[in-house]
Write a protein that holds these residues in place. Structure first.
Motif, PDB file in Angstrom:
ATOM      1  N   MET A   1     -41.425  34.543 -30.343  1.00 27.42           N
ATOM      2  CA  MET A   1     -40.094  34.300 -30.896  1.00 27.42           C
ATOM      3  C   MET A   1     -39.400  33.192 -30.122  1.00 27.42           C
ATOM      4  O   MET A   1     -39.411  33.177 -28.894  1.00 27.42           O
ATOM      5  CB  MET A   1     -39.251  35.579 -30.832  1.00 27.42           C
ATOM      6  N   ASP A   2     -38.800  32.236 -30.842  1.00 27.02           N
ATOM      7  CA  ASP A   2     -38.028  31.177 -30.213  1.00 27.02           C
ATOM      8  C   ASP A   2     -36.619  31.680 -29.914  1.00 27.02           C
ATOM      9  O   ASP A   2     -36.282  32.830 -30.167  1.00 27.02           O
ATOM     10  CB  ASP A   2     -37.964  29.958 -31.138  1.00 27.02           C
ATOM     11  N   LYS A   3     -35.794  30.790 -29.385  1.00 28.60           N
ATOM     12  CA  LYS A   3     -34.411  31.155 -29.107  1.00 28.60           C
ATOM     13  C   LYS A   3     -33.711  31.550 -30.398  1.00 28.60           C
ATOM     14  O   LYS A   3     -33.757  30.837 -31.395  1.00 28.60           O
ATOM     15  CB  LYS A   3     -33.684  29.978 -28.463  1.00 28.60           C
ATOM     16  N   VAL A   4     -33.049  32.702 -30.392  1.00 29.03           N
ATOM     17  CA  VAL A   4     -32.402  33.216 -31.595  1.00 29.03           C
ATOM     18  C   VAL A   4     -31.170  32.385 -31.938  1.00 29.03           C
ATOM     19  O   VAL A   4     -30.336  32.102 -31.078  1.00 29.03           O
ATOM     20  CB  VAL A   4     -31.993  34.694 -31.412  1.00 29.03           C
ATOM     21  N   LYS A   5     -31.083  31.988 -33.204  1.00 30.48           N
ATOM     22  CA  LYS A   5     -29.908  31.281 -33.704  1.00 30.48           C
ATOM     23  C   LYS A   5     -29.201  32.060 -34.813  1.00 30.48           C
ATOM     24  O   LYS A   5     -28.012  31.878 -35.033  1.00 30.48           O
ATOM     25  CB  LYS A   5     -30.308  29.897 -34.233  1.00 30.48           C
ATOM     26  N   LEU A   6     -29.969  32.908 -35.519  1.00 30.29           N
ATOM     27  CA  LEU A   6     -29.427  33.630 -36.673  1.00 30.29           C
ATOM     28  C   LEU A   6     -29.880  35.084 -36.628  1.00 30.29           C
ATOM     29  O   LEU A   6     -31.074  35.367 -36.537  1.00 30.29           O
ATOM     30  CB  LEU A   6     -29.913  32.969 -37.967  1.00 30.29           C
ATOM     31  N   VAL A   7     -28.918  36.004 -36.690  1.00 30.24           N
ATOM     32  CA  VAL A   7     -29.220  37.434 -36.745  1.00 30.24           C
ATOM     33  C   VAL A   7     -29.005  37.902 -38.181  1.00 30.24           C
ATOM     34  O   VAL A   7     -27.912  37.756 -38.735  1.00 30.24           O
ATOM     35  CB  VAL A   7     -28.324  38.245 -35.788  1.00 30.24           C
ATOM     36  N   VAL A   8     -30.069  38.442 -38.783  1.00 33.60           N
ATOM     37  CA  VAL A   8     -30.032  38.895 -40.175  1.00 33.60           C
ATOM     38  C   VAL A   8     -30.048  40.420 -40.178  1.00 33.60           C
ATOM     39  O   VAL A   8     -30.994  41.038 -39.680  1.00 33.60           O
ATOM     40  CB  VAL A   8     -31.242  38.355 -40.970  1.00 33.60           C
ATOM     41  N   PHE A   9     -29.005  41.013 -40.728  1.00 27.75           N
ATOM     42  CA  PHE A   9     -28.897  42.468 -40.768  1.00 27.75           C
ATOM     43  C   PHE A   9     -29.185  43.006 -42.166  1.00 27.75           C
ATOM     44  O   PHE A   9     -28.687  42.467 -43.162  1.00 27.75           O
ATOM     45  CB  PHE A   9     -27.477  42.917 -40.396  1.00 27.75           C
ATOM     46  N   ASP A  10     -29.962  44.070 -42.225  1.00 25.90           N
ATOM     47  CA  ASP A  10     -29.967  44.913 -43.414  1.00 25.90           C
ATOM     48  C   ASP A  10     -28.586  45.570 -43.492  1.00 25.90           C
ATOM     49  O   ASP A  10     -27.869  45.648 -42.481  1.00 25.90           O
ATOM     50  CB  ASP A  10     -31.074  45.961 -43.283  1.00 25.90           C
ATOM     51  N   LEU A  11     -28.218  46.048 -44.666  1.00 19.17           N
ATOM     52  CA  LEU A  11     -26.883  46.638 -44.818  1.00 19.17           C
ATOM     53  C   LEU A  11     -26.920  48.165 -44.790  1.00 19.17           C
ATOM     54  O   LEU A  11     -26.547  48.790 -43.800  1.00 19.17           O
ATOM     55  CB  LEU A  11     -26.238  46.147 -46.115  1.00 19.17           C
ATOM     56  N   ASP A  12     -27.396  48.773 -45.873  1.00 18.27           N
ATOM     57  CA  ASP A  12     -27.335  50.231 -46.009  1.00 18.27           C
ATOM     58  C   ASP A  12     -28.296  50.918 -45.041  1.00 18.27           C
ATOM     59  O   ASP A  12     -29.490  50.638 -45.027  1.00 18.27           O
ATOM     60  CB  ASP A  12     -27.664  50.632 -47.449  1.00 18.27           C
ATOM     61  N   GLY A  13     -27.734  51.802 -44.230  1.00 20.71           N
ATOM     62  CA  GLY A  13     -28.526  52.498 -43.230  1.00 20.71           C
ATOM     63  C   GLY A  13     -28.520  51.800 -41.889  1.00 20.71           C
ATOM     64  O   GLY A  13     -28.835  52.416 -40.867  1.00 20.71           O
ATOM     65  N   THR A  14     -28.167  50.521 -41.881  1.00 19.16           N
ATOM     66  CA  THR A  14     -28.136  49.755 -40.634  1.00 19.16           C
ATOM     67  C   THR A  14     -26.693  49.508 -40.209  1.00 19.16           C
ATOM     68  O   THR A  14     -26.228  50.063 -39.220  1.00 19.16           O
ATOM     69  CB  THR A  14     -28.899  48.422 -40.792  1.00 19.16           C
ATOM     70  N   LEU A  15     -25.981  48.693 -40.965  1.00 19.86           N
ATOM     71  CA  LEU A  15     -24.576  48.428 -40.650  1.00 19.86           C
ATOM     72  C   LEU A  15     -23.644  49.460 -41.281  1.00 19.86           C
ATOM     73  O   LEU A  15     -22.555  49.720 -40.771  1.00 19.86           O
ATOM     74  CB  LEU A  15     -24.183  47.030 -41.137  1.00 19.86           C
ATOM     75  N   VAL A  16     -24.070  50.016 -42.401  1.00 22.33           N
ATOM     76  CA  VAL A  16     -23.262  50.982 -43.144  1.00 22.33           C
ATOM     77  C   VAL A  16     -24.054  52.285 -43.258  1.00 22.33           C
ATOM     78  O   VAL A  16     -25.218  52.275 -43.662  1.00 22.33           O
ATOM     79  CB  VAL A  16     -22.921  50.445 -44.555  1.00 22.33           C
ATOM     80  N   ASP A  17     -23.433  53.387 -42.899  1.00 23.38           N
ATOM     81  CA  ASP A  17     -24.130  54.680 -42.879  1.00 23.38           C
ATOM     82  C   ASP A  17     -24.082  55.322 -44.263  1.00 23.38           C
ATOM     83  O   ASP A  17     -23.336  56.276 -44.503  1.00 23.38           O
ATOM     84  CB  ASP A  17     -23.491  55.591 -41.834  1.00 23.38           C
TER      85      ASP A  17
END
Length: 240
Positions: A1-17
């Protein structure tokens, strides 16, 4: 993995319960329309989570003529209950921490685009990109990652995809995007069964420290090698 520039989140179950309520209603529909026991429907929804619900039904009930109708019923129910979906309370601090690191933030979900847009309005200034399911040609996975590469000029090796489902892990592997598991819906042992090298954070607030540590490791490996054969004393007159 290179230096992180972008964090991609799933939504349901990850950011939202939302996984519990989604699984419960999906199980109710499967019991009503397919005669599946509620507890079986609940577990099967969880097992196939990470896919659009219509695709989940196709996995569970291949080519069943009821699938389109039941999927429509489920999506209508989600729209009616959108206001009940809210981000986990710790998400604001996570976003602030990632912003402090100078990182871009995106959401990639197989929930309908209009639903993801609605929920994401809670953090309009912190989320750079919101991608949901639009049609069979634009969804979580290859279409989303291609879009992110093009519009943010970021290589996949410079992304990190954070998700709670085994399908999220499989998608990341198929698309060659580094993945970070959030083991709430599934255990870390289940994730390791998909990818023996998968890393994880629990609680999710650990993601900022995880990224900082990974960046520090990259900076360390980028330092120039010291020539151990060189000695500052060679050539000096030390006889005086």
């Amino acid at each position: 993995m290179d230096k992180v520039k972008l964090v991609v989140f799933d939504l349901d179950g990850t950011l939202v319960d939302t996984m519990g309520s989604f699984a419960n209603h999906a199980a109710t529909l499967m019991e009503r329309h397919y005669g599946l026991l509620h507890e079986t429907g609940y577990s099967q929804y969880i097992k196939t989570s990470g896919l659009p619900f219509r695709q989940q039904l196709e996995v569970l009930f291949p080519r069943n003529h009821k699938n389109a109708y039941v999927a429509h019923q489920f999506e209508e129910w989600k729209v009616e209950n959108l206001d009940d979906a809210s981000f986990r309370p710790e998400v604001e601090d996570i976003f602030d921490g990632l912003r402090d690191l100078g990182l871009l933030i995106a959401i990639s979900s197989n929930n309908l685009q209009q639903n993801v847009d609605h929920v994401s309005q809670q953090f309009p200034s912190q989320i750079d990109t919101v991608l949901g399911f639009r049609d069979d040609k634009f969804h979580k996975g290859e279409p989303h990652f291609q879009w992110l590469e093009t519009h943010h000029n970021v290589d996949r090796s410079e992304m990190i995809f954070v998700g709670d489902s085994l399908n999220d892990c499989r998608i990341a592997m198929d698309c060659e995007v580094p993945f970070l598991a959030f083991p709430t819906t599934f255990s870390i042992e289940q994730f390791l069964g998909v990818d023996p090298n998968v890393d994880h954070v629990d609680p999710i607030t650990g993601i900022v420290a995880w990224i900082e540590e990974s960046q520090d490791q990259i900076r360390t490996t980028e330092l120039p090698m010291v020539d151990s054969s060189f000695s500052p004393w060679i050539g000096r007159n030390t006889s005086a």
